[in-house]
Design a protein around this motif. Structure first.
Motif, short mmCIF file in Angstrom:
data_model
loop_
_atom_site.label_atom_id
_atom_site.label_comp_id
_atom_site.label_asym_id
_atom_site.label_seq_id
_atom_site.Cartn_x
_atom_site.Cartn_y
_atom_site.Cartn_z
N THR A 151 51.79 87.67 3.68
CA THR A 151 52.85 88.66 3.58
C THR A 151 52.60 89.82 4.54
O THR A 151 51.49 90.03 5.01
CB THR A 151 52.95 89.18 2.14
OG1 THR A 151 51.70 89.79 1.79
CG2 THR A 151 53.24 88.04 1.18
N SER A 152 53.64 90.58 4.77
CA SER A 152 53.53 91.70 5.71
C SER A 152 52.84 92.91 5.10
O SER A 152 52.26 93.73 5.80
CB SER A 152 54.91 92.10 6.21
OG SER A 152 55.69 92.63 5.15
N GLY A 153 52.93 93.06 3.79
CA GLY A 153 52.31 94.20 3.13
C GLY A 153 53.16 95.45 3.13
O GLY A 153 52.73 96.50 2.65
N VAL A 168 52.62 98.54 0.52
CA VAL A 168 52.28 98.18 -0.85
C VAL A 168 50.78 98.02 -1.06
O VAL A 168 50.33 97.81 -2.19
CB VAL A 168 53.02 96.89 -1.27
CG1 VAL A 168 54.52 97.09 -1.24
CG2 VAL A 168 52.62 95.71 -0.38
N VAL A 169 49.99 98.09 0.01
CA VAL A 169 48.54 98.00 -0.13
C VAL A 169 48.01 99.26 -0.78
O VAL A 169 47.20 99.21 -1.72
CB VAL A 169 47.87 97.77 1.24
CG1 VAL A 169 46.36 97.76 1.10
CG2 VAL A 169 48.34 96.46 1.85
N TYR A 203 54.07 105.69 1.88
CA TYR A 203 55.04 105.47 2.95
C TYR A 203 54.31 105.54 4.30
O TYR A 203 53.41 106.35 4.49
CB TYR A 203 56.14 106.52 2.90
CG TYR A 203 57.08 106.35 1.73
CD1 TYR A 203 58.14 105.44 1.80
CD2 TYR A 203 56.91 107.07 0.56
CE1 TYR A 203 59.00 105.27 0.73
CE2 TYR A 203 57.75 106.89 -0.52
CZ TYR A 203 58.80 105.99 -0.43
OH TYR A 203 59.64 105.80 -1.50
N VAL A 204 54.70 104.66 5.21
CA VAL A 204 54.10 104.67 6.54
C VAL A 204 54.60 105.89 7.30
O VAL A 204 55.65 106.47 6.98
CB VAL A 204 54.43 103.38 7.32
CG1 VAL A 204 54.00 102.15 6.53
CG2 VAL A 204 55.92 103.29 7.65
#
Length: 259
Positions: A204-206, A237-238, A242-243
């Motif tokens: 998954t992309s994470g 989600v790790v 928020y990025v």
């Protein structure tokens, strides 16, 4: 016959070079090894580079035990480049958030009534003060819903990101869920984003596209409710954070500027 002038100094003996090499740092040794083949042979000796390798990169120096043919000079060079690459920051994004149009459409599926329908450039959204890829906008331009207060209804959410020059678009979210029309309530939706094309694999992309709706009401409208605010973002989600904006744009580059 030698072309060297009788008055020119003779090249230093190998023993002199070896003695000199023990007083040089790794950077000076690297420069000195470029003088000639004989200098390179002398400056790349294992007994010179072993102390540097074991003190700076002890883990890689242990490879000498299982692979005795590899030189300490080579191991040090590999470790030095690896450390530089790790410390180097990512490249600058190819465009800014102002180059994007956020197209968000939220539709009640029961009678196809629009809750929110908006398309705005990224610079017209309210930024997160911490520089995160999370944006808010008010939805007060939309009328009150005809639905009864507190009703649970299915909604269809579509969020597209479009380049201002209309050369490319990427669908951040295309999702159906349920939301309760109630003053002060919030609808929270998320959908996993795909891995960039350059990163193949089944893992998954994470990261997920994230959208929240907040509802409000007014007493003189018979208790009916409407969407007061919508928030969108990219959530990791790790660590459930928020990025940052730059990382969000770098992610979008993989799809808006495919190789």
């Amino acid at each position: 016959m030698s072309n060297r002038s009788p008055n020119s100094p003779s090249p230093p003996q190998w023993e002199v070079l070896a003695l000199l090499a023990h007083h040089l740092d790794p950077k000076s040794l690297g420069l000195a090894s470029c003088v000639s083949k004989s200098w390179h042979t002398c400056m790349a000796s294992d007994h010179i580079w072993q102390p540097f390798c074991t003190s700076h990169y002890p883990s890689l120096s242990n490879l000498k035990i299982t692979h005795p043919l590899v030189s300490y000079h080579r191991l040090y060079a590999m470790a030095y480049v690896a450390a530089k690459l790790r410390a180097r920051g990512p490249s600058d994004p190819r465009f800014s958030i102002d180059s994007l149009i956020f197209d968000i459409h939220i539709l009640g599926t029961k009678d196809n009534h629009p809750l929110v329908k908006i398309a705005k450039p990224g610079n017209e959204f309210c930024y997160d003060h911490n520089g995160l890829f999370r944006f808010d906008f008010g939805a007060n331009d939309y009328g009150f819903l005809s639905s009864v207060n507190g009703l649970l209804e299915d909604v269809r959410i579509t969020w597209n990101v479009v380049l201002k020059d209309w050369s490319a678009a990427f669908t951040m979210m295309d999702y159906e869920g349920k939301v309760r029309y109630s003053p002060g309530s919030k609808g929270w939706f998320s959908q996993e984003l795909p891995r960039p094309r350059c990163c193949s694999g089944d893992s998954t992309s994470g990261i997920v596209a994230d959208l929240k709706m907040e509802f409000c009401s007014e007493k003189d409208c018979g208790g009916k409710v409407r969407v007061d605010k919508v928030s969108v973002g990219i959530l990791n989600v790790v660590d459930w954070r928020y990025v940052i904006v730059e990382d969000g744009i770098r992610y979008l580059q993989h799809f808006l500027f495919p190789c």
